[in-house]
Design an enzyme around this catalytic site. Structure first.
Site, short mmCIF file in Angstrom:
data_model
loop_
_atom_site.label_atom_id
_atom_site.label_comp_id
_atom_site.label_asym_id
_atom_site.label_seq_id
_atom_site.Cartn_x
_atom_site.Cartn_y
_atom_site.Cartn_z
N CYS A 110 30.86 77.05 51.82
CA CYS A 110 30.52 77.04 53.25
C CYS A 110 31.74 77.50 54.02
CB CYS A 110 30.16 75.60 53.65
SG CYS A 110 29.62 75.44 55.37
N CYS A 131 28.54 65.19 49.51
CA CYS A 131 28.01 66.49 49.15
C CYS A 131 29.14 67.47 48.93
CB CYS A 131 27.00 67.00 50.16
SG CYS A 131 27.61 67.26 51.80
N CYS A 139 34.27 67.27 55.21
CA CYS A 139 33.27 67.73 54.24
C CYS A 139 33.92 68.43 53.04
CB CYS A 139 32.30 68.68 54.94
SG CYS A 139 31.02 69.29 53.84
N CYS A 199 17.26 67.25 48.22
CA CYS A 199 18.24 67.82 49.14
C CYS A 199 18.82 69.07 48.47
CB CYS A 199 19.33 66.79 49.40
SG CYS A 199 20.72 67.43 50.35
N GLU A 259 24.90 72.39 43.87
CA GLU A 259 24.35 71.07 43.58
C GLU A 259 23.16 70.74 44.46
OE1 GLU A 259 28.45 69.31 44.64
OE2 GLU A 259 27.05 67.74 45.19
N CYS A 280 34.07 71.97 58.54
CA CYS A 280 34.05 70.59 59.05
C CYS A 280 35.09 69.75 58.30
CB CYS A 280 32.65 69.98 58.90
SG CYS A 280 31.40 70.86 59.84
N1 SAH Z 1 25.76 72.63 57.28
C1 SAH Z 1 24.72 71.72 57.61
C2 SAH Z 1 24.11 71.00 56.43
C3 SAH Z 1 25.00 70.48 55.35
S1 SAH Z 1 25.91 69.00 55.57
C4 SAH Z 1 25.19 70.73 58.66
O1 SAH Z 1 26.34 70.79 59.06
O2 SAH Z 1 24.38 69.95 59.12
C5 SAH Z 1 24.78 67.66 55.71
C6 SAH Z 1 25.32 66.52 56.56
O3 SAH Z 1 26.31 65.75 55.87
C7 SAH Z 1 25.98 66.98 57.83
O4 SAH Z 1 25.63 66.13 58.89
C8 SAH Z 1 27.45 66.85 57.50
O5 SAH Z 1 28.23 66.81 58.63
C9 SAH Z 1 27.45 65.57 56.69
N2 SAH Z 1 28.61 65.37 55.84
C10 SAH Z 1 29.30 66.26 55.13
N3 SAH Z 1 30.31 65.67 54.45
C11 SAH Z 1 30.24 64.37 54.74
C12 SAH Z 1 31.03 63.24 54.38
N4 SAH Z 1 32.06 63.36 53.55
N5 SAH Z 1 30.67 62.04 54.87
C13 SAH Z 1 29.61 61.92 55.70
N6 SAH Z 1 28.84 62.93 56.10
C14 SAH Z 1 29.17 64.15 55.64
#
Ligand code: SAH
Length: 349
Positions: free
Chosen positions: A114, A335, A121, A107, A94, A118
């Site tokens: 991945c 995302c 996420c 974006c 996406e 985290c």
């Molecule tokens: N892997 C990279 C880029 C992808 S995530 C990274 O970790 O930076 C892009 C951003 O969105 C990151 O800061 C991630 O921690 C945040 N993110 C992911 N899922 C989220 C959620 N459910 N709510 C808020 N931020 C989120």
């Protein structure tokens, strides 16, 4: 059978060498490069000034990555568009278009899935399938630009995947994206977001590009960060902050710290104070993101007053800070969710 070459991921010298291999003149490489990156052709057939015989050879020896729009959702609130693209191997990814006064920002995803894990996420729930090729990263932007018939001015690598876990392809992607013979996006208009893979952050710093590095921090100390982000077990918070200082030293680019606020997790006054101390003296900007809850986990958004108080506290401590405006609230949230729902739907039968 030899494997076909990924022509959209080649830079001009590589494409020139490829033409030589095929016994073609060098100017053909320029023409083809122009078709791919300036005119953004989706097939060799479209390349009208290329002889039929060469097109046939190309079809036999190379492939031109072209993503298919599988689903598009448009926000009625702010015009944000979410795209679900189908890749040649059947995977889906996406991408998001955000429309701002200063231009169109896309974006992109850097991987299919991945492996960073985290906790909040959605992109990481089913693990990593593979990294995207430079051409697949690029084509997200090309296809969206063509879809809306407007120029894309900004690119953020903040979609699914960890860009620094796909480092070589990321660098080639940036090279092609900023090439003056392509869509020529300025390095200054590119942001790469990482969860904090320290050796790669340092390597990137040494390249001295003018791109912005965004670090997903999300916690003000090592203990809390380890709970939210498994990568913190490998690289501790001080190493990561050090790498950010190094990035600024090498590139002169202000660091962005992303901090997703989850109610009762990382949003107290003490968190704000500890965060201020942690990043004190770094030329930076903090982007507060109200966490986007996913159904697989229990995180909830901090309430608006708490977010405001957190921001005020940072400001008092002389930290540059903004609250990220939520775009496309009415379309598939966080995302990774669009892809996840699509897969749940299509694998049910
Ligand atoms: N892997 C990279 C880029 C992808 S995530 C990274 O970790 O930076 C892009 C951003 O969105 C990151 O800061 C991630 O921690 C945040 N993110 C992911 N899922 C989220 C959620 N459910 N709510 C808020 N931020 C989120």
């Amino acid at each position: 059978m030899t494997t076909k070459k990924d022509i959209k991921s080649m830079n001009l010298p590589e494409l020139t060498a490829f033409m030589e291999e095929l016994g073609e003149k060098a100017f053909r490489a320029k023409q083809i490069y122009q078709w791919i990156h300036e005119k953004q052709a989706d097939s060799f057939e479209e390349m009208t000034n290329i002889p039929k015989s060469l097109k046939e050879t190309l079809n036999g020896t190379a492939y031109l990555t072209s993503l298919k729009k599988e689903e598009v959702q448009t926000s009625r609130i702010d015009g944000t568009k979410k795209y679900l693209f189908l890749l040649e191997d059947g995977n889906v990814i996406e991408s998001v278009l955000m429309r701002y006064k200063h231009g169109n920002s896309v974006c992109i995803s850097s991987q299919v899935g991945c492996r960073m894990g985290c906790r909040f996420c959605a992109s990481t729930l089913d693990g990593l399938v593979r990294g995207l090729s430079p051409g697949e990263m690029l084509d997200q932007i090309y296809q969206i630009g063509k879809d809306i018939g407007e120029r894309i001015s900004n690119v953020v690598v903040m979609g699914t995947g960890e860009p620094l876990d796909n480092y070589d392809n990321l660098l080639r992607f940036i090279e092609l994206l900023t090439d003056e013979n392509g869509i020529h996006i300025s390095q200054r208009n590119i942001t790469v977001s990482t969860c904090g893979i320290v050796p790669k952050m340092r390597e990137l710093a040494d390249k001295k590009l003018a791109i912005t590095l965004a670090l997903s921090l999300h916690a003000s100390n090592q203990e809390k960060r380890m709970e939210l982000m498994p990568v913190a077990n490998k690289y501790d918070i001080y190493e990561v902050i050090d790498a950010c200082r190094y990035y600024f030293k090498k590139t002169g680019r202000r660091i962005t710290f992303e901090y997703s606020l989850a109610g009762g997790v990382n949003d107290t006054d003490e968190d704000a104070d500890e965060l201020s101390k942690l990043i004190k003296g770094i030329n930076c900007h903090v982007n507060l993101i109200p966490v986007n809850p996913i159904k697989e986990r229990n995180y909830v958004q901090s309430n608006a007053r708490v977010i405001e108080a957190f921001k005020n506290k940072l400001e008092k401590n002389c930290i540059n800070v903004t609250i990220r405006r939520e775009m496309g609230r009415d379309i598939d949230g966080a995302c990774g969710q669009l892809r996840k729902r699509y897969r749940e739907r299509t694998t049910k039968e």
